[in-house]
Design a protein around this motif. Structure first.
Motif, PDB file in Angstrom:
ATOM      1  N   ALA A  87       3.289 -13.002  -8.391  1.00  0.00           N
ATOM      2  CA  ALA A  87       2.029 -13.641  -7.972  1.00  0.00           C
ATOM      3  C   ALA A  87       1.355 -12.805  -6.887  1.00  0.00           C
ATOM      4  CB  ALA A  87       2.307 -15.059  -7.474  1.00  0.00           C
ATOM      5  N   VAL A  88       2.152 -12.322  -5.920  1.00  0.00           N
ATOM      6  CA  VAL A  88       1.588 -11.488  -4.844  1.00  0.00           C
ATOM      7  C   VAL A  88       1.078 -10.170  -5.421  1.00  0.00           C
ATOM      8  CG1 VAL A  88       2.120 -10.301  -2.680  1.00  0.00           C
ATOM      9  CG2 VAL A  88       3.063 -12.560  -3.104  1.00  0.00           C
ATOM     10  N   LEU A  89       1.815  -9.606  -6.397  1.00  0.00           N
ATOM     11  CA  LEU A  89       1.399  -8.346  -7.038  1.00  0.00           C
ATOM     12  C   LEU A  89       0.068  -8.526  -7.760  1.00  0.00           C
ATOM     13  CD1 LEU A  89       1.865  -5.461  -8.086  1.00  0.00           C
ATOM     14  CD2 LEU A  89       3.319  -6.400  -9.854  1.00  0.00           C
ATOM     15  N   ILE A  90      -0.066  -9.600  -8.522  1.00  0.00           N
ATOM     16  CA  ILE A  90      -1.316  -9.849  -9.261  1.00  0.00           C
ATOM     17  C   ILE A  90      -2.471 -10.044  -8.282  1.00  0.00           C
ATOM     18  CG2 ILE A  90      -2.501 -11.530 -10.753  1.00  0.00           C
ATOM     19  CD1 ILE A  90       0.278 -11.900 -12.144  1.00  0.00           C
ATOM     20  N   ASP A  91      -2.195 -10.786  -7.200  1.00  0.00           N
ATOM     21  CA  ASP A  91      -3.235 -11.020  -6.189  1.00  0.00           C
ATOM     22  C   ASP A  91      -3.694  -9.689  -5.584  1.00  0.00           C
ATOM     23  OD1 ASP A  91      -4.737 -12.805  -4.330  1.00  0.00           O
ATOM     24  OD2 ASP A  91      -3.471 -11.781  -2.859  1.00  0.00           O
ATOM     25  N   ALA A  92      -2.719  -8.810  -5.266  1.00  0.00           N
ATOM     26  CA  ALA A  92      -3.068  -7.512  -4.673  1.00  0.00           C
ATOM     27  C   ALA A  92      -3.866  -6.669  -5.664  1.00  0.00           C
ATOM     28  CB  ALA A  92      -1.795  -6.780  -4.242  1.00  0.00           C
ATOM     29  N   ALA A  93      -3.483  -6.728  -6.954  1.00  0.00           N
ATOM     30  CA  ALA A  93      -4.187  -5.939  -7.966  1.00  0.00           C
ATOM     31  C   ALA A  93      -5.619  -6.439  -8.151  1.00  0.00           C
ATOM     32  CB  ALA A  93      -3.420  -6.006  -9.290  1.00  0.00           C
ATOM     33  N   VAL A  94      -5.779  -7.761  -8.185  1.00  0.00           N
ATOM     34  CA  VAL A  94      -7.122  -8.341  -8.377  1.00  0.00           C
ATOM     35  C   VAL A  94      -8.026  -7.997  -7.199  1.00  0.00           C
ATOM     36  CG1 VAL A  94      -8.366 -10.544  -8.457  1.00  0.00           C
ATOM     37  CG2 VAL A  94      -6.359 -10.190  -9.899  1.00  0.00           C
TER      38      VAL A  94
END
Lengths: 133, 205
Positions: free
Chosen positions: A76-83
């Motif tokens: 979830a943190v990875l997706i947030d950082a990517a977005v």
């Protein structure tokens, strides 16, 4: 773990998520404290007679969801950082996600993956018939 | 008291505490002493928890659980003492307590918590069980380190602070992640019986 999550969250963004002036992470602290107090109360009221070192295990353990929950949080943190285009964070989190995914795959394929629960059940059966496992 | 009643009492106490905080924040949101009002339940809970753990550490056979409960009692007593010193420094002495004496108590608290975590038993009998527990610790350690670095630590270290602040800023997330990773196998391998249940609940909390 709930208390530690509150502590990490507090360091992350105290005041970011709040209702009135009560931070979400204050609530995690509170829940952690109350759960631990109830644990201490439980241990005091229902203490065992045999020392832990001499006691065989009994009763099935709950299904293990902790690694999955931790991995889901990381993704979830990875997706947030990517977005949000946070490229420095994405590189760190991608390496961590890769390591975690490999560890979970190895864990799932380890021999006798359910031996923990199976052995415990046989122990409890043995205990009920009066014979040692 | 049955386990169900325990869960109900814990749930009710949590709701009461959250309700108190919401009420206090509504009534006293602009008051100078708001921090006092909002801090009080945490100091009270830490003190109550230390007392409850100490009581649990003095009953039953002398085993790993008792040692663990005693170390945890010391840990939360130090947390409560640190919080009181924090309040005194902030409101009586009008100093910034962020990088001051309370951290000494918090350091004692973390060390005692670490000793407590290591005191609790983990003894999966099979080799495969040990491997799986090791992998679970690895997952918690890697994911916890990455998330705390990205979300908290890297931001607070930019621009680089002086060495004392640097050490304090790093100590909290590192201690949290290490203790969390050591708690995982205790949470997952706690056996049956009342002590096993209480250990699982303590680790979850």
């Amino acid at each position: 773990l709930i208390y530690l999550a509150g502590d990490l969250g507090y360091q992350w963004g105290d005041g970011l998520f709040s209702i009135e002036k009560v931070g979400v992470f204050d609530v995690l602290y509170l829940i952690g404290y109350v759960v631990m107090i109830s644990a201490a109360q439980l241990a005091w009221q229902h203490h065992d007679a045999v020392p832990a070192e001499n006691r065989s295990r009994s009763g099935p353990r709950p299904r293990n969801v902790v690694p999955w929950v931790v991995a889901a949080g990381l993704y979830a943190v990875l997706i947030d950082a990517a977005v949000n285009g946070n490229l420095d964070a994405v590189s760190t989190l991608t390496i961590a996600a890769l390591l975690v995914t490999v560890a979970i795959l190895i864990r799932g394929r380890s021999p006798n993956a359910n031996a923990f629960v199976w052995r415990t059940r046989s122990d409890s059966n043995a205990a009920s018939c009066g014979c040692e496992p | 008291m049955s386990l169900g009643a325990h869960n109900g009492a814990a749930f009710g106490a949590t709701l009461l505490a959250i309700g108190y905080l919401l009420l206090a924040s509504t009534i006293a949101r602009d008051a100078v002493w708001y921090d006092f009002v909002s801090y009080a339940p945490f100091v009270a809970l830490a003190t109550g928890l230390a007392a409850a753990l100490w009581r649990a550490a003095r009953i039953g056979p002398r085993d790993a659980y008792r040692r663990g409960f005693a170390a945890y009692a010391v840990s939360f007593a130090a947390t409560a003492a640190g919080s009181i010193v924090w309040l005194v420094e902030r409101y009586v002495w009008n100093l910034d307590p962020s990088y001051s004496w309370p951290n000494l108590f918090y350091a004692v608290s973390y060390v005692a918590a670490f000793v407590g975590v290591l005191s609790f038993p983990t003894d999966p009998r099979e080799r495969s069980g040990r491997i799986r527990l090791g992998l679970d610790v690895f997952v918690a350690l890697v994911a916890g380190t990455a998330m705390s670095w990205v979300l908290t630590t890297s931001a607070s270290l930019s621009p680089p602070p002086d060495s004392l602040r640097f050490a304090i800023l790093l100590a909290f997330p590192i201690s949290n992640v290490v203790i969390g990773a050591c708690l995982v196998p205790r949470l997952l391998s706690a056996g049956g019986g009342a002590r096993g249940q209480s250990l699982r609940r303590l680790a979850a909390g």
